[in-house]
Design an enzyme around this catalytic site. Structure first.
Site, PDB file in Angstrom:
ATOM      1  N   ASP A  56     -41.598 -40.362  10.893  1.00 33.37           N
ATOM      2  CA  ASP A  56     -42.256 -39.817   9.715  1.00 33.37           C
ATOM      3  C   ASP A  56     -42.348 -40.911   8.664  1.00 33.37           C
ATOM      4  O   ASP A  56     -41.328 -41.497   8.292  1.00 33.37           O
ATOM      5  CB  ASP A  56     -41.443 -38.661   9.116  1.00 33.37           C
ATOM      6  CG  ASP A  56     -41.559 -37.372   9.894  1.00 33.37           C
ATOM      7  OD1 ASP A  56     -42.366 -37.314  10.845  1.00 33.37           O
ATOM      8  OD2 ASP A  56     -40.834 -36.414   9.552  1.00 33.37           O
ATOM      9  N   HIS A  60     -45.838 -38.387   4.638  1.00 32.27           N
ATOM     10  CA  HIS A  60     -45.889 -37.099   5.345  1.00 32.27           C
ATOM     11  C   HIS A  60     -45.490 -35.943   4.424  1.00 32.27           C
ATOM     12  O   HIS A  60     -46.051 -34.865   4.501  1.00 32.27           O
ATOM     13  CB  HIS A  60     -44.959 -37.176   6.562  1.00 32.27           C
ATOM     14  CG  HIS A  60     -44.888 -35.936   7.381  1.00 32.27           C
ATOM     15  ND1 HIS A  60     -46.007 -35.249   7.793  1.00 32.27           N
ATOM     16  CD2 HIS A  60     -43.814 -35.250   7.888  1.00 32.27           C
ATOM     17  CE1 HIS A  60     -45.639 -34.204   8.515  1.00 32.27           C
ATOM     18  NE2 HIS A  60     -44.326 -34.173   8.569  1.00 32.27           N
ATOM     19  N   GLU A 173     -37.833 -38.786  14.806  1.00 28.85           N
ATOM     20  CA  GLU A 173     -37.607 -37.433  15.326  1.00 28.85           C
ATOM     21  C   GLU A 173     -38.007 -37.319  16.795  1.00 28.85           C
ATOM     22  O   GLU A 173     -38.782 -38.108  17.315  1.00 28.85           O
ATOM     23  CB  GLU A 173     -38.412 -36.414  14.500  1.00 28.85           C
ATOM     24  CG  GLU A 173     -37.912 -36.291  13.065  1.00 28.85           C
ATOM     25  CD  GLU A 173     -38.792 -35.445  12.175  1.00 28.85           C
ATOM     26  OE1 GLU A 173     -38.267 -34.863  11.207  1.00 28.85           O
ATOM     27  OE2 GLU A 173     -40.021 -35.380  12.421  1.00 28.85           O
TER      28      GLU A 173
END
Length: 209
Positions: A56, A60, A173
Site C-alpha cells: 500500500d 491509498h 499485505e
C-alpha cells in the site's frame, strides 16, 4: 557451503484467486496466440493494484500521501524478521512486546497456518491503533502481514493504516507465511514503478540469514 535458497512468500496471480470484495478480479488471458501472430504469444492482465501480495502506498488512504513511484525502494529490500502471532484477533503493542524486535527494520507477521487463497477470509487478524507508535519506537520501517489488510474489511476510518503511516511504517499485505519458520531473513518485495498508483502487486521472496 551451500547457499540458502530464496523462499517465495507471494500469492500466485491466478484467475481463481480471491480479491477484496467488490474490487476488480484478477484476469490473465492471451490477447493473441502464436498462431494468430505467426511469431509469439501475447498476454494481457486486468487487475486491481491490491490483488494478491501487494504494498500500500500512503496515497491509498491519504490523498496527500506518497504514490508508488515516489516510494523509497530501499524499504522493500533488506533484513527482515518473521514472527508468529497466530491465535490473536488483533495485534498491537502488548502482543509484540515479548518478541524483542528492537532494531528490526522489517517485520513480517504470521497470523495463520492455513488459508485457501481462492476464498476471501470471513475473519482475519487485524492491527490495533497502538501498533504504529510501538513499531516506530523499535525502528521498524516496513510491516508485512499475511492478511488482506491491516484493518477490518468494513473499516472506514482505517485506524491501523493511519497509525502506521503517521509513524513512517510502510505496509506489505497478503504475504504467504504458513510454511515459513520464525527467524531472520533477507527480503525482496519490490513494487512495480506504476506512475501515480496507490498500491502495487509485488513478488515477495525471503532467504534465511
Amino acid at each position: 557451503m551451500e547457499k540458502k535458497k530464496w523462499i517465495d512468500i507471494s500469492q500466485p496471480l491466478t484467475n481463481e484467486m480471491a480479491v477484496w470484495p467488490g474490487d476488480t478480479p484478477f484476469s490473465f488471458q492471451l490477447s493473441y496466440t502464436k498462431e494468430q501472430t505467426g511469431s509469439v504469444n501475447i498476454g494481457q492482465i486486468t487487475t486491481s493494484v491490491h490483488s494478491g501480495t501487494h504494498i500500500d502506498a500512503p496515497f491509498h488512504f491519504d490523498h496527500e500521501g506518497k504514490k508508488v513511484h515516489e516510494l523509497d525502494i530501499d524499504l522493500y529490500i533488506g533484513t527482515a524478521r518473521v514472527i508468529d502471532v497466530t491465535g490473536y484477533e488483533s495485534v498491537g503493542r502488548a502482543e509484540l512486546e515479548p518478541f524483542g524486535i528492537e532494531g528490526v527494520p522489517r517485520l513480517l507477521l504470521r497470523t495463520m497456518t492455513d488459508r485457501d487463497l481462492t476464498v476471501f477470509p470471513e475473519k482475519y487478524t487485524v492491527l490495533r491503533e497502538d501498533v504504529g507508535p510501538y513499531l516506530k519506537e523499535k525502528g521498524v520501517r516496513l510491516l508485512g502481514i499475511d492478511t488482506p489488510s491491516v484493518d477490518p474489511v468494513d473499516s472506514k476510518k482505517m485506524l491501523a493504516h493511519h497509525s502506521l503511516h503517521e509513524n513512517d511504517v510502510f505496509i506489505l499485505e497478503n504475504i504467504v507465511l504458513e510454511k515459513v519458520e520464525p527467524g531472520n531473513y533477507e527480503l525482496i518485495a519490490l513494487p512495480l514503478a506504476i506512475e501515480g498508483a496507490d498500491g502495487s502487486p509485488v513478488r515477495a521472496v525471503i532467504r534465511p540469514i
